[in-house]
Design a protein around this motif. Sequence first.
Motif, PDB file in Angstrom:
ATOM      1  N   GLU A   3      71.396 -73.707  38.288  1.00 40.19           N
ATOM      2  CA  GLU A   3      71.700 -72.509  37.515  1.00 40.19           C
ATOM      3  C   GLU A   3      73.070 -72.571  36.859  1.00 40.19           C
ATOM      4  OE1 GLU A   3      71.883 -69.043  39.906  1.00 40.19           O
ATOM      5  OE2 GLU A   3      72.891 -70.021  41.570  1.00 40.19           O
ATOM      6  N   ASN A   4      73.951 -73.463  37.333  1.00 40.84           N
ATOM      7  CA  ASN A   4      75.269 -73.542  36.708  1.00 40.84           C
ATOM      8  C   ASN A   4      75.346 -74.634  35.655  1.00 40.84           C
ATOM      9  OD1 ASN A   4      75.179 -75.681  38.504  1.00 40.84           O
ATOM     10  ND2 ASN A   4      77.351 -75.562  39.018  1.00 40.84           N
ATOM     11  N   ILE A   5      74.207 -75.219  35.275  1.00 41.27           N
ATOM     12  CA  ILE A   5      74.172 -76.200  34.186  1.00 41.27           C
ATOM     13  C   ILE A   5      73.885 -75.479  32.875  1.00 41.27           C
ATOM     14  CG2 ILE A   5      72.958 -78.174  33.212  1.00 41.27           C
ATOM     15  CD1 ILE A   5      72.456 -79.173  36.009  1.00 41.27           C
ATOM     16  N   PHE A   6      74.700 -75.763  31.883  1.00 41.71           N
ATOM     17  CA  PHE A   6      74.532 -75.172  30.558  1.00 41.71           C
ATOM     18  C   PHE A   6      74.250 -76.303  29.582  1.00 41.71           C
ATOM     19  CE2 PHE A   6      76.234 -74.004  26.407  1.00 41.71           C
ATOM     20  CZ  PHE A   6      75.702 -72.736  26.213  1.00 41.71           C
ATOM     21  N   SER A   7      73.322 -76.091  28.643  1.00 41.82           N
ATOM     22  CA  SER A   7      73.028 -77.126  27.658  1.00 41.82           C
ATOM     23  C   SER A   7      72.738 -76.505  26.309  1.00 41.82           C
ATOM     24  CB  SER A   7      71.840 -77.986  28.108  1.00 41.82           C
ATOM     25  OG  SER A   7      70.625 -77.278  27.986  1.00 41.82           O
ATOM     26  N   GLU A   8      72.914 -77.317  25.265  1.00 35.77           N
ATOM     27  CA  GLU A   8      72.597 -76.879  23.911  1.00 35.77           C
ATOM     28  C   GLU A   8      72.326 -78.101  23.034  1.00 35.77           C
ATOM     29  OE1 GLU A   8      75.905 -74.532  22.729  1.00 35.77           O
ATOM     30  OE2 GLU A   8      77.290 -76.231  22.620  1.00 35.77           O
ATOM     31  N   PRO A   9      71.507 -77.930  22.000  1.00 35.95           N
ATOM     32  CA  PRO A   9      71.200 -79.057  21.108  1.00 35.95           C
ATOM     33  C   PRO A   9      72.291 -79.252  20.069  1.00 35.95           C
ATOM     34  CG  PRO A   9      70.008 -77.114  20.398  1.00 35.95           C
ATOM     35  CD  PRO A   9      70.757 -76.716  21.640  1.00 35.95           C
ATOM     36  N   HIS A  10      72.319 -80.446  19.513  1.00 34.69           N
ATOM     37  CA  HIS A  10      73.280 -80.730  18.434  1.00 34.69           C
ATOM     38  C   HIS A  10      72.725 -81.860  17.575  1.00 34.69           C
ATOM     39  CE1 HIS A  10      77.154 -80.982  16.398  1.00 34.69           C
ATOM     40  NE2 HIS A  10      77.078 -82.295  16.517  1.00 34.69           N
ATOM     41  N   LYS A  11      72.886 -81.741  16.272  1.00 33.97           N
ATOM     42  CA  LYS A  11      72.521 -82.808  15.344  1.00 33.97           C
ATOM     43  C   LYS A  11      73.803 -83.439  14.820  1.00 33.97           C
ATOM     44  CE  LYS A  11      69.671 -83.934  11.335  1.00 33.97           C
ATOM     45  NZ  LYS A  11      68.646 -83.445  10.391  1.00 33.97           N
ATOM     46  N   ILE A  12      73.922 -84.761  14.925  1.00 32.76           N
ATOM     47  CA  ILE A  12      75.139 -85.454  14.514  1.00 32.76           C
ATOM     48  C   ILE A  12      75.294 -85.366  12.999  1.00 32.76           C
ATOM     49  CG2 ILE A  12      76.376 -87.648  14.492  1.00 32.76           C
ATOM     50  CD1 ILE A  12      76.103 -86.377  17.265  1.00 32.76           C
ATOM     51  N   LEU A  13      76.430 -84.845  12.559  1.00 30.63           N
ATOM     52  CA  LEU A  13      76.714 -84.626  11.146  1.00 30.63           C
ATOM     53  C   LEU A  13      77.521 -85.796  10.582  1.00 30.63           C
ATOM     54  CD1 LEU A  13      77.682 -80.873  11.515  1.00 30.63           C
ATOM     55  CD2 LEU A  13      75.463 -81.820  10.843  1.00 30.63           C
ATOM     56  N   LEU A  32      81.437 -82.496  23.085  1.00 27.32           N
ATOM     57  CA  LEU A  32      81.293 -82.198  24.514  1.00 27.32           C
ATOM     58  C   LEU A  32      82.072 -80.941  24.893  1.00 27.32           C
ATOM     59  CD1 LEU A  32      81.665 -85.861  25.800  1.00 27.32           C
ATOM     60  CD2 LEU A  32      79.601 -84.485  25.983  1.00 27.32           C
ATOM     61  N   MET A  33      83.307 -80.861  24.431  1.00 30.17           N
ATOM     62  CA  MET A  33      84.155 -79.722  24.791  1.00 30.17           C
ATOM     63  C   MET A  33      83.622 -78.413  24.213  1.00 30.17           C
ATOM     64  SD  MET A  33      86.365 -80.972  26.785  1.00 30.17           S
ATOM     65  CE  MET A  33      87.346 -79.498  26.915  1.00 30.17           C
ATOM     66  N   LEU A  34      82.991 -78.486  23.050  1.00 31.52           N
ATOM     67  CA  LEU A  34      82.411 -77.279  22.457  1.00 31.52           C
ATOM     68  C   LEU A  34      81.359 -76.676  23.374  1.00 31.52           C
ATOM     69  CD1 LEU A  34      82.070 -75.329  20.076  1.00 31.52           C
ATOM     70  CD2 LEU A  34      80.451 -76.960  19.082  1.00 31.52           C
ATOM     71  N   THR A  35      80.629 -77.539  24.077  1.00 31.59           N
ATOM     72  CA  THR A  35      79.589 -77.047  24.975  1.00 31.59           C
ATOM     73  C   THR A  35      80.179 -76.238  26.125  1.00 31.59           C
ATOM     74  OG1 THR A  35      78.296 -79.011  24.433  1.00 31.59           O
ATOM     75  CG2 THR A  35      77.583 -77.739  26.326  1.00 31.59           C
ATOM     76  N   SER A  36      81.309 -76.701  26.673  1.00 31.95           N
ATOM     77  CA  SER A  36      81.934 -75.925  27.748  1.00 31.95           C
ATOM     78  C   SER A  36      82.481 -74.612  27.209  1.00 31.95           C
ATOM     79  CB  SER A  36      83.045 -76.737  28.432  1.00 31.95           C
ATOM     80  OG  SER A  36      84.096 -77.014  27.548  1.00 31.95           O
ATOM     81  N   GLY A  73      72.741 -88.184  11.994  1.00 25.91           N
ATOM     82  CA  GLY A  73      71.414 -87.612  11.857  1.00 25.91           C
ATOM     83  C   GLY A  73      70.640 -87.512  13.151  1.00 25.91           C
ATOM     84  N   GLU A  74      71.176 -88.051  14.256  1.00 26.84           N
ATOM     85  CA  GLU A  74      70.455 -88.053  15.525  1.00 26.84           C
ATOM     86  C   GLU A  74      70.497 -86.675  16.180  1.00 26.84           C
ATOM     87  OE1 GLU A  74      70.196 -90.570  19.735  1.00 26.84           O
ATOM     88  OE2 GLU A  74      71.803 -90.995  18.300  1.00 26.84           O
ATOM     89  N   ASN A  75      69.381 -86.273  16.753  1.00 24.73           N
ATOM     90  CA  ASN A  75      69.319 -85.029  17.522  1.00 24.73           C
ATOM     91  C   ASN A  75      69.573 -85.343  18.995  1.00 24.73           C
ATOM     92  OD1 ASN A  75      68.491 -83.015  15.475  1.00 24.73           O
ATOM     93  ND2 ASN A  75      66.691 -84.330  15.293  1.00 24.73           N
TER      94      ASN A  75
END
Length: 247
Positions: A3-13, A32-36, A73-75
Amino acid sequence: MGENIFSEPHKILFYETDRTRRTTIGMLVNILMLTSQDQSIELGLTEEKLNEKGYGWVITQHILKIERLPVYGENIRIFTRADSYNRYFCYRDFWIEDEKGTVIVKMHSIFVLMDQKKRKIARLLPEFIEPYKSEYTTKIERVPDPKIDETSQLISEKNYRVRFMDIDSNQHVNNVHYFDWMIDGLDENFLLTHTLVEMNIKYKREVHYGEMVNTETRMAENQLITYHLVKAGEEESCYACCTWGKK
């Protein structure tokens, strides 16, 4: 998934990559830091809330391990978890998975809470920690120190003046700029023929607007380990050890 794991998708720009279409090290750590930061916002622990009470988070060390760098372009999907903490240090893990669910990057980071008025490390406050549901420990992690091997060969020295845009809301150079200064000490041919496998970077002293910093880059005899030092005047600000693999 805990429950303390947070995740989000990102596409490399495109602006997160270099001429090889791979993510730069500085941008990789930014992602990585943006996710925290996004996890903190979701929990109501925004940077503004900490600043209002006179505090801010400061990173003291990153240990980065790379199977491969994400490409343009990688997801990808980025994960983070506030792992554990003691009275003064917080330990956080990050990792990146590709579209197949393979972990391609890992990072372990150490944070401290900074009293912005005194410019000193503060004891951790429960209100800033408990929402992350991390584990309290009395132990202090014995993380390897990226000490420079003085027998290595000095291959580059460069100077940089700290610009206004290098400063973040904690009123010192954003940690990611150190990555750019360090990698800039390596020549074009090396960077085109090698890829970073592991980096251990430790921060010792804040650098502020207008200061001149000097960087030293050294290379081990095997030419696959580099050592990096950033100094402001005579004081060490940051140093790192990097392990490289041939492409």
